[in-house]
Design an enzyme around this catalytic site. Structure first.
Site, PDB file in Angstrom:
ATOM      1  N   HIS A  17       0.906  -1.364  -0.206  1.00  0.00           N
ATOM      2  CA  HIS A  17       0.120  -0.070   0.382  1.00  0.00           C
ATOM      3  C   HIS A  17       0.620   0.849   0.354  1.00  0.00           C
ATOM      4  O   HIS A  17       0.761   2.043   0.549  1.00  0.00           O
ATOM      5  CB  HIS A  17      -1.176  -0.233   1.106  1.00  0.00           C
ATOM      6  CG  HIS A  17      -2.577  -0.789   1.124  1.00  0.00           C
ATOM      7  ND1 HIS A  17      -3.007  -0.901   0.141  1.00  0.00           N
ATOM      8  CD2 HIS A  17      -2.090  -2.155   1.517  1.00  0.00           C
ATOM      9  CE1 HIS A  17      -4.083  -1.528   0.421  1.00  0.00           C
ATOM     10  NE2 HIS A  17      -3.770  -2.812   1.438  1.00  0.00           N
ATOM     11  N   HIS A 106       0.605 -15.181   8.279  1.00  0.00           N
ATOM     12  CA  HIS A 106       0.896 -13.923   6.990  1.00  0.00           C
ATOM     13  C   HIS A 106       2.584 -13.789   7.636  1.00  0.00           C
ATOM     14  O   HIS A 106       3.032 -14.516   8.282  1.00  0.00           O
ATOM     15  CB  HIS A 106      -0.013 -12.990   7.649  1.00  0.00           C
ATOM     16  CG  HIS A 106      -0.752 -12.562   6.793  1.00  0.00           C
ATOM     17  ND1 HIS A 106      -0.352 -12.672   5.375  1.00  0.00           N
ATOM     18  CD2 HIS A 106      -2.246 -13.081   6.869  1.00  0.00           C
ATOM     19  CE1 HIS A 106      -1.735 -11.919   4.605  1.00  0.00           C
ATOM     20  NE2 HIS A 106      -3.188 -12.433   5.930  1.00  0.00           N
ATOM     21  N   ASP A 402      -7.986 -12.559  -1.868  1.00  0.00           N
ATOM     22  CA  ASP A 402      -8.423 -13.146  -3.393  1.00  0.00           C
ATOM     23  C   ASP A 402      -8.956 -14.500  -2.298  1.00  0.00           C
ATOM     24  O   ASP A 402      -7.882 -14.937  -1.777  1.00  0.00           O
ATOM     25  CB  ASP A 402      -6.822 -13.876  -3.759  1.00  0.00           C
ATOM     26  CG  ASP A 402      -6.470 -12.889  -4.901  1.00  0.00           C
ATOM     27  OD1 ASP A 402      -7.524 -12.125  -6.241  1.00  0.00           O
ATOM     28  OD2 ASP A 402      -5.707 -11.857  -4.899  1.00  0.00           O
TER      29      ASP A 402
END
Length: 461
Positions: A17, A106, A402
């Site tokens: 980002h 993650h 996704d």
């Protein structure tokens, strides 16, 4: 580090980002026709928001070449490419709970332990957004490989969850047996089940019945080998146009429909699903790769396992080949039916269980492999996990993600395969150029004489 390749090097930059992402390509040959539209075509296949099966994040991924190209021709100097992040939403990650919890599966925890600091939004460098630079750099390499050698690279989704595009008779029969087993009644002497167990079994049965049927047992020639002749025919002929005809990017229409159903079910349940991508490289000249630590298949494995969410790499006959005998698995050499093949070889192999590489060096046959991808780690469900301080709690993540990474992973797999071959090719061209220069000098008559004295089986003119 953030670079891949030695002779043709791609360095990527940017986080999920931040303001922009991109790549710097060093070692591109001068004089190559190149414009932004060639790069844009592959970025368009990778970008989010392509269909209802991918993240709704709306990024156009418009590339801008900053250097190294003038009037549509490469200069031989570093090529810098930039893609602005237009639909960034760092506020999706401003929830204070994300400051307390490392997200399951993650890189939050490992990045923090490694660097002592981590990106506050998204996955930072571990996000698949980083792969934009890889795809952009590979588009340049692919242009060279196509123009100079006619090399083609095509990848496709070969499995999603339990749904597979069968590559041999055994896999086709396994799916058919699974379908039959699901329709069989429970044994009378089976222990009684609780209501919860019965409900869970019924859900599983219904799920598999939806995605497995006798129709999934694709036509096969019956060979009990790693890949049937029908599947090898698919590898030899499948095109990107065929692959892209389906949102799930599987070239078989019936299998693609079942894959789509699986992904849609996971999406609606706020869950995710994994699978595999298969890739084939055609017209790769023999002689690429090094005989020890930089074998071509090792370089390809390095390239593939550097892609986010990858969990496995299977080359040529893969693990199925480990169950064969040498008399079955050995690739017998045969004369090329056209006299000389597209790579200039008078020989080809009968079966290509080697996957186009022997001794770490390409042999001129099609190179093929399969890459496994895990389910996307971010799911919009409550997950019991632990905070950074060790206390337990419940984490709920937000954002746009996704349900299955596979359709968008296809061009990324192609890109990393192209970069691996491009780097190996430039290394081999360097070696051949050095040898040619040595033999062309009159001072090296002794070297030429020694070369000519070698048996024909030990040299290639």
């Amino acid at each position: 580090m953030s670079s891949f390749g030695t002779h043709f090097r791609v360095t990527t930059f940017g986080e999920s980002h931040c303001r922009s992402v991109g790549a710097i390509v060093d070692g591109c040959p001068p004089g190559l026709d190149l414009n932004e539209s060639l790069i844009q075509a592959q970025l368009r296949r990778r970008r989010p928001g392509q269909s209802a099966l991918t993240t709704p994040r709306d990024e156009k991924d418009q590339v801008a070449i900053q250097s190294g190209v003038e009037r549509g021709v490469t200069l031989g100097t570093p090529i810098c490419m930039l893609v602005q992040n237009m639909d960034q939403r760092p506020h999706d990650y401003k929830d204070e709970t994300l400051d307390l919890y490392p997200r399951p599966s993650h890189a939050d925890y490992t990045y923090l332990r490694k660097y002592g600091v981590k990106a506050s939004s998204g996955g930072g460098r571990s996000s698949a957004r980083e792969t934009i630079g890889r795809v952009a750099g590979a588009a340049i390499a692919e242009q060279y490989l196509k123009l100079a050698y006619g090399i083609e690279c095509v990848a496709f989704v070969s499995s999603v969850g339990p749904v597979k595009l069968p590559k041999n008779a055994t896999e086709a029969k396994t799916q058919a047996r699974m379908a039959a087993a699901l329709q069989a009644p429970r044994l009378e002497n089976s222990p009684p089940q609780s209501e919860e167990e019965e409900e869970e079994e019924e859900k599983t049965r219904a799920y598999l019945q939806r995605h497995h049927s006798d129709k999934s047992a694709a036509a096969d020639d019956g060979l009990q080998y790693p890949t049937s002749s029908a599947y090898r025919g698919l590898l030899a002929a499948v095109s990107r146009e065929q692959v892209d005809a389906s949102p799930v990017r599987c070239p078989d229409e019936a299998t693609a429909a079942r894959m789509t159903s699986v992904i849609e079910e996971c999406r609606d349940a706020h869950d995710s699903i994994g699978g595999t991508v298969t890739c084939v490289l055609r017209n790769v000249p023999p002689g690429l790769g090094e005989p020890a630590f930089d074998k071509l298949e090792a370089t390809l494995a390095h390239a593939m396992l550097s892609i986010p969410a990858t969990k496995g790499f299977e080359f040529g006959s893969g693990f199925d080949g480990a169950a064969m005998r040498g008399s079955q698995h050995n690739d017998k050499f045969v004369p090329h039916p056209n006299g000389l093949g597209p790579t200039g070889s008078a020989l080809r192999t009968e079966t290509n269980w080697s996957g186009g590489i022997q001794g770490g060096i390409s042999n001129g046959e099609d190179i093929y492999f399969t890459v496994a991808f895990k389910p996307a780690a971010t799911i919009s469900q409550e997950q019991e996990t632990a905070q950074y301080d060790g206390s337990s709690g419940v984490l709920v993540t937000r954002g746009r993600h996704d349900p299955c990474v596979l359709p968008r992973a296809v061009p990324i797999v192609e890109s990393m395969a192209v970069l691996a071959v491009m780097d190996a090719l430039m290394g081999q061209l360097s070696r051949e150029g050095a040898t040619s220069s040595l033999r062309s000098r009159e001072l090296d008559a002794r070297h030429t004489e020694a070369w000519d004295a070698l048996p024909s089986s030990m040299r290639l003119r």
